[in-house]
Enzyme design. Sequence first.
Site, PDB file in Angstrom:
ATOM      1  CG  ASP A  21      -9.829   7.378   7.138  1.00  0.00           C
ATOM      2  OD1 ASP A  21      -8.757   7.478   6.503  1.00  0.00           O
ATOM      3  OD2 ASP A  21      -9.888   7.347   8.381  1.00  0.00           O
TER       4      ASP A  21
ATOM      5  CE  LYS B 246      -6.327   8.788   8.054  1.00  0.00           C
ATOM      6  NZ  LYS B 246      -6.743   7.586   8.802  1.00  0.00           N
TER       7      LYS B 246
ATOM      8  NE  ARG C 183     -10.684  -1.348   3.781  1.00  0.00           N
ATOM      9  CZ  ARG C 183     -11.270  -1.539   4.967  1.00  0.00           C
ATOM     10  NH1 ARG C 183     -12.448  -2.140   5.031  1.00  0.00           N
ATOM     11  NH2 ARG C 183     -10.683  -1.125   6.079  1.00  0.00           N
TER      12      ARG C 183
ATOM     13  CE  LYS D  19      -3.137   2.598   3.030  1.00  0.00           C
ATOM     14  NZ  LYS D  19      -3.799   2.627   4.356  1.00  0.00           N
TER      15      LYS D  19
ATOM     16  CD  GLU E  83      -6.679   5.373   2.528  1.00  0.00           C
ATOM     17  OE1 GLU E  83      -5.558   4.981   2.917  1.00  0.00           O
ATOM     18  OE2 GLU E  83      -7.601   5.652   3.308  1.00  0.00           O
TER      19      GLU E  83
ATOM     20  CG  ASP F  81      -1.926   5.287   5.107  1.00  0.00           C
ATOM     21  OD1 ASP F  81      -1.807   4.242   5.763  1.00  0.00           O
ATOM     22  OD2 ASP F  81      -2.998   5.654   4.593  1.00  0.00           O
TER      23      ASP F  81
ATOM     24  CG  ASP G 226      -5.600   8.299   4.629  1.00  0.00           C
ATOM     25  OD1 ASP G 226      -6.461   8.880   3.939  1.00  0.00           O
ATOM     26  OD2 ASP G 226      -5.855   7.351   5.388  1.00  0.00           O
TER      27      ASP G 226
END
Length: 463
Positions: free
Chosen positions: A314, A244, A318, A232, A316, A255, A237
């Site tokens: 949030d 968030k 996956r 990933k 994102e 991230d 993010d």
Amino acid sequence: MTDTSDKSATWIVPVGPDGPQPAGDLDAELSALVGQTESAGQAGQVTLLSRPVGRPSRVLLAGIGDGAEADWRAAGAAVVRAAGDETLDVILPAEVTQAALRGLTEGLWLGGYRYRDAIKAARSSEVRLILSETPGYAKSLTLARVTATATWLARDLTNTPSSVKNPEWFADQIVAEAAGRTGLTVTVRAGDELKRFGGLRAVGGGSISPPRFVEISWHPAGATTHVVLVGKGITFDTGGISIKPRDGMKLMKKDMGGAAAVVAATLGAADLNLPVRITALLPLAENAISGSAFRPGDVITHYDGSTSENTNSDAEGRIVLADALAYAAEQLAPDLVLNLATLTGANAVALGKRTAALYSPDDELAEALAGAGAAAGERMWRLPLADDYTDNLRSDIADRISAPAGPGSVMAALFLRDFFTGTRWAHLDMSAPSWSDADDLDLSKGATGWGARTLLRYLSGLP
């Protein structure tokens, strides 16, 4: 008698359950001083002995616990921090094992890490190992060096602020790193080349920095096993429209820790000339907020043509991983797929700060990965891919829901499993152990580079 007149001001002597274990002929005064000192020998414990008028002027007794590789790794990290900028001579006992030497050397390098762009000084003091020549030692030192170098790279990439680190910058770093290694090829896709990558385009659509899809190939002659590594790569993010809170956002430069580990391990495999074919896939995007950001309720069409209803912007990670997994299934015909991701906060709630969640329907693969992680010093715990929860993934308007109700880390793993069937697969949710709030044994404050060491250990054992 050992001549210390031109030696450094600090010597390191390991201490185990039976006391100090010096090698060579220490002078009588120093030998007596070391032998009379009480030290518990706990792994990572350091005891300072001062000799103001002698050489060396300082001796550090380093605890090695029961002498396991992890204990030597902890000792190496502890002494390099205790010594500061001093040059160190590490006096190793006769016939030290190859595992102990590898652990110590990894600890010295990892404990001395500092983010290179933030701190311009040398990352660690100079270290000289005093040991007898024994076959196998050179291999242990090489493995330690490559492992530490890979971990440094993963840490550096993850520690880089997102004001610098966007998808284009990250892709450029990968190309530059791979250019210095024979046998690696890198393909970077952008713009219209991402037409089928609907998940990646959706997540990256709200940012002024467009997404990238990077593919790294290591294909040595004679390789019989093909491993696909997926990481990933969300360079920052915000949570998107499902924004968030501030405290949850301030460390989101990390991230892309899964992508950093996958890149580092692939480069390390090339450095070690491992006889296994590796393809690394890095979906890189910034999850930002704007008029073009994807929305809760949107339906996303992935690389394989299947659809997901976005229920939380949030969640994102996956969504971009799904495209990469579908691409691997259609284009690469791998023998096994491993994906690493800083995916869920639920990982930390369930397992704490130093343990990743491991998911796999394959018992043998799960056991091998957990064993590699234990040897590397990166702990993981297997959690169930519980089919009881699959009904939660159902959507009225798409093939699945992206962020259904239920146990967060498990639901994310079940979502990903939908994109890769029929081949050996494992998913590591490593959000929690990707970051350390303080220097802790072989971890330095900040990004840990979690996963690079585990992957190299695992890949090194493949035929």
